[in-house]
Design a protein around this motif. Sequence first.
Motif, PDB file in Angstrom:
ATOM      1  N   ILE A  17       0.745  -1.266  -0.093  1.00  0.00           N
ATOM      2  CA  ILE A  17       0.201   0.095  -0.086  1.00  0.00           C
ATOM      3  C   ILE A  17       0.815   1.094   0.083  1.00  0.00           C
ATOM      4  CG2 ILE A  17      -1.524   1.469   1.338  1.00  0.00           C
ATOM      5  CD1 ILE A  17      -2.779  -1.359   2.209  1.00  0.00           C
ATOM      6  N   ARG A  21       0.626   3.924  -2.998  1.00  0.00           N
ATOM      7  CA  ARG A  21      -0.029   5.060  -2.788  1.00  0.00           C
ATOM      8  C   ARG A  21       1.208   6.023  -2.640  1.00  0.00           C
ATOM      9  NH1 ARG A  21      -1.371   5.127   3.202  1.00  0.00           N
ATOM     10  NH2 ARG A  21       0.726   5.199   3.418  1.00  0.00           N
ATOM     11  N   ASP A  22       2.290   5.891  -1.855  1.00  0.00           N
ATOM     12  CA  ASP A  22       3.249   6.999  -1.410  1.00  0.00           C
ATOM     13  C   ASP A  22       4.438   7.129  -2.864  1.00  0.00           C
ATOM     14  OD1 ASP A  22       1.956   7.126   0.684  1.00  0.00           O
ATOM     15  OD2 ASP A  22       3.449   6.161   1.888  1.00  0.00           O
ATOM     16  N   GLU A  27      -4.611   6.377  -5.320  1.00  0.00           N
ATOM     17  CA  GLU A  27      -5.466   7.089  -4.197  1.00  0.00           C
ATOM     18  C   GLU A  27      -5.929   5.613  -3.332  1.00  0.00           C
ATOM     19  OE1 GLU A  27      -9.506   9.317  -3.518  1.00  0.00           O
ATOM     20  OE2 GLU A  27      -8.393   9.441  -5.330  1.00  0.00           O
ATOM     21  N   ILE A  28      -5.742   5.549  -2.237  1.00  0.00           N
ATOM     22  CA  ILE A  28      -6.300   4.431  -1.162  1.00  0.00           C
ATOM     23  C   ILE A  28      -7.909   4.568  -1.215  1.00  0.00           C
ATOM     24  CG2 ILE A  28      -5.573   5.311   0.646  1.00  0.00           C
ATOM     25  CD1 ILE A  28      -5.018   2.323   1.320  1.00  0.00           C
ATOM     26  N   GLU A  32      -6.372   0.588   5.683  1.00  0.00           N
ATOM     27  CA  GLU A  32      -5.222  -0.151   5.247  1.00  0.00           C
ATOM     28  C   GLU A  32      -5.260  -1.491   5.862  1.00  0.00           C
ATOM     29  OE1 GLU A  32      -1.145   1.351   5.763  1.00  0.00           O
ATOM     30  OE2 GLU A  32      -1.875   3.266   5.203  1.00  0.00           O
ATOM     31  N   LEU A  39      -7.601   0.730  -4.561  1.00  0.00           N
ATOM     32  CA  LEU A  39      -6.900   1.980  -4.823  1.00  0.00           C
ATOM     33  C   LEU A  39      -7.481   2.259  -6.271  1.00  0.00           C
ATOM     34  CD1 LEU A  39      -4.227  -0.173  -3.718  1.00  0.00           C
ATOM     35  CD2 LEU A  39      -3.622   1.967  -3.292  1.00  0.00           C
ATOM     36  N   LYS A  41      -6.034   4.616  -9.693  1.00  0.00           N
ATOM     37  CA  LYS A  41      -5.062   5.292 -10.424  1.00  0.00           C
ATOM     38  C   LYS A  41      -5.864   5.768 -11.779  1.00  0.00           C
ATOM     39  CE  LYS A  41      -0.765   6.881 -11.144  1.00  0.00           C
ATOM     40  NZ  LYS A  41      -0.366   8.129 -10.612  1.00  0.00           N
TER      41      LYS A  41
END
Length: 133
Positions: A17, A21-22, A27-28, A32, A39, A41
């Motif tokens: 995750i 994400r990072d 985008e979650i 978690e 997610l 994208k």
Amino acid sequence: MRLDGFGLFVEDMGKMIRFYRDVLGFEIKEDENTSNVFLIKDGTLFLLYGRSDFEKMTSRKYEYIKGLNGHSEIALYVDTFEDVDREYERVIGMGAELVLEPATEPWGQRTCYIADPEGNLIEIGSFNKPFER
């Protein structure tokens, strides 16, 4: 029937995750701490499934690739050749595994390959023009 999304089976949900994400900017859509994480994208649903949970759900044992996954890839597009190089440097600096440094291919695409923490291949490429659907 229409495509809803695609997913990966993962061992370390938290690590995966954080990477998507990072590092890659997905985008979650939920907490978690679940066994299936959604997610998004660019409007596409991307799912991370806990491997052991999927095996329990289907009452089957599966064999999973260790190391680099040579069966599939995720392709991400950027608008310019310079963006390929810039994104490559950025994600490698954030911990992505190097697979192939940026190169301009004979068919006119500049591309590079990285791997996520569990070895899934990710291509970052461009034809040096904005994305067209």
